[in-house]
Structures are given as C-alpha cells and as structure tokens.
Design an enzyme around this catalytic site. Sequence first.
Site, PDB file in Angstrom:
ATOM      1  N   HIS A  33     -11.104   6.424  -5.466  1.00 30.87           N
ATOM      2  CA  HIS A  33     -11.820   5.178  -5.142  1.00 30.87           C
ATOM      3  C   HIS A  33     -12.598   4.684  -6.358  1.00 30.87           C
ATOM      4  CE1 HIS A  33     -11.767   6.930  -0.919  1.00 30.87           C
ATOM      5  NE2 HIS A  33     -11.219   5.741  -0.738  1.00 30.87           N
ATOM      6  N   GLN A 151       1.212  -0.020   2.605  1.00 28.03           N
ATOM      7  CA  GLN A 151       0.042  -0.865   2.863  1.00 28.03           C
ATOM      8  C   GLN A 151      -0.110  -1.917   1.768  1.00 28.03           C
ATOM      9  OE1 GLN A 151      -4.027   0.427   4.294  1.00 28.03           O
ATOM     10  NE2 GLN A 151      -4.457   0.454   2.112  1.00 28.03           N
TER      11      GLN A 151
HETATM   12  O1  PAF Z   1      -6.723   2.009   2.670  1.00 28.92           O
HETATM   13  C1  PAF Z   1      -7.767   1.954   3.356  1.00 28.92           C
HETATM   14  O2  PAF Z   1      -8.770   2.655   3.115  1.00 28.92           O
HETATM   15  C2  PAF Z   1      -7.814   1.025   4.547  1.00 28.92           C
HETATM   16  O3  PAF Z   1      -6.565   0.927   5.162  1.00 28.92           O
HETATM   17  C3  PAF Z   1      -8.371  -0.373   4.220  1.00 28.92           C
HETATM   18  C4  PAF Z   1      -7.476  -1.114   3.234  1.00 28.92           C
HETATM   19  C5  PAF Z   1      -9.773  -0.239   3.640  1.00 28.92           C
HETATM   20  C6  PAF Z   1      -8.463  -1.223   5.491  1.00 28.92           C
HETATM   21  O4  PAF Z   1      -9.276  -0.622   6.449  1.00 28.92           O
END
Ligand code: PAF
Length: 280
Positions: A33, A151
């Site tokens: 992150h 995603q």
């Molecule tokens: O990847 C994630 O942590 C989640 O799917 C996101 C993009 C923050 C959406 O809740």
Amino acid sequence: MKVVHTVRELRDQLRGQQRVAFVPTMGNLHAAHLSLMKLARQHGDPVVASIFVNRLQFGPNEDFDRYPRTLAADIAKLERERDVYVLFAPDEHEMYPEPQSYKVQPPDDLGSILEGEFRPGFFTGVCTVVAKLFACVQPRVAVFGKKDYQQLMVVRSMCRQLQLPVEILAHETVRDPDGLALSSRNRFLSVVERAEAPRLHRLLLRVCEAVRAGAVDGTALEARARADLTANGWEVDYVSLRRQRDLNPPVSGEIAAGEPLVVLAAAKLGHTRLIDNLEV
Ligand code: PAF
C-alpha cells in the site's frame, strides 16, 4: 496528514484541487500500500488515500467480520511516510447512509469470470464503492495494485464506459523475498501455512517459464499447477492462463503466436484465500 471521516470535511479539504491522486484501500496497510502512495505522489498532488472496509464486496460466507481493522496503526504508517495529504476514513453510515439500491454492475464477460465466478457480487461491490469514492474524492488519477489484476481491469473498463475522468495507474505486485504477494490476508496464515504459501507464486512462475519455453498446451500447464497445489493441501478455485487484453482463455494458436498472456490463480490454504497472478 489530515484525517477526515465525512464527505463534507473531505470536500472542504480538497476544494479547488485539480490534480488529486487517489489510493483507495481497505486499510491494514503494508509495504505494498505504501508504495501505491509513493506512485500516486509521482502523478499528482495532493495525494488522498481512503480506508474503508466495504461490506458490499464481501459474500455472506466471506471474511468481512474478521477483516483486520487497524486504523490507528495505519495512520501512524502514513504519517511516517509523509506521502498522503488527506486520509478519508468514513464509517459505514457515511458511505451508505441509505440502502445502496443503485449499484454499478460490471459487464458479464469481465465481471462473472475468475474472481466473479467464485465471489458472486464481488465486482458489483467493488465498482459501486470505487465509483462512490471517485465521486467523493474527484481524483485525476487513481492507483490500483496488479495483485488484484481483474479488479484493475474492471475498474479501468468502468471508467472508460462511464466516462469517468480518472486515469487508472497500475502498480506492480509487491512480494516478500520468498515470492509471496503482500496481502492483508497473509496475517491469517499459521506459521506452517506461511511457509507453504510461496508455492502459489512458484507455480505461476513455472507456468510462465513453460510458455516462454514454447509450451502451447495451456490446459495441461494449468492442470499440473492445480494438481501440485491440491497435493500440498490447497483448495484450488482456479489456475488459469488468460489473454491480458480481455481475460478470456487464448484460442487455438494464440499461445504460439505470442499473444500477451497472464496466469491467474486463487486458492485456499486453511481458511485463508490467496490470489496471485503473473504476466507472461
Ligand atoms: O482492493 C481493495 O482494497 C478494494 O477492493 C478497494 C479497491 C479499496 C475497494 O473497496
């Protein structure tokens, strides 16, 4: 860093900003992150991050309740790194003040395969919350990790089709030295499971190497990787070689012709479901 919990405070902080770079997260921040935040910083100013565990993207038997919530530690990490200007950490009522009856549904071709097949409703939950977060933050760019490859593709196609003026940047998967992709869910692994977990990455590497070496039978490669995982105690959802451009399986001749591919996998080790992928 300013920590805000309401949309109103967020808008007050960001009034007039045209170059916001945004990193949405569900918290329990780790090194991956933090490097998304660094990439955001190179592409915009100010950087805004969000922490929100989005109930809508969890299935009824998934780990919403036990998903780690570590806001104080997350804030300390962000303060230390100094990349983020505003952290938006809404509670559930702030994000969903009324039942969310308008939802953003991904298209069947991309939304119902792979993760979508094994986690029905997952991408509708992701698209809905990401669209709402984009509406709140109004970023110019947003950063997503490649570990969640599908995603990333779903969010990109949502922005394209809904003409949302947000450029989506992809960050490479960050791994531990033994290859395990960093994930908030890794903390659920027992010591024995943690030692076993890098097998997933090793097998994906093996598939990639075989393709590079000229193997053209994708199904056989998938089956071998799946059998290896199963023999070592994993419960496999999928190991699948797909085209990078649309995540469909390659059709006859495409592997040999050098079509860009990605191998994706999802499997459970004990109670913990891990996903990973590698571009070939
Ligand atoms: O990847 C994630 O942590 C989640 O799917 C996101 C993009 C923050 C959406 O809740």
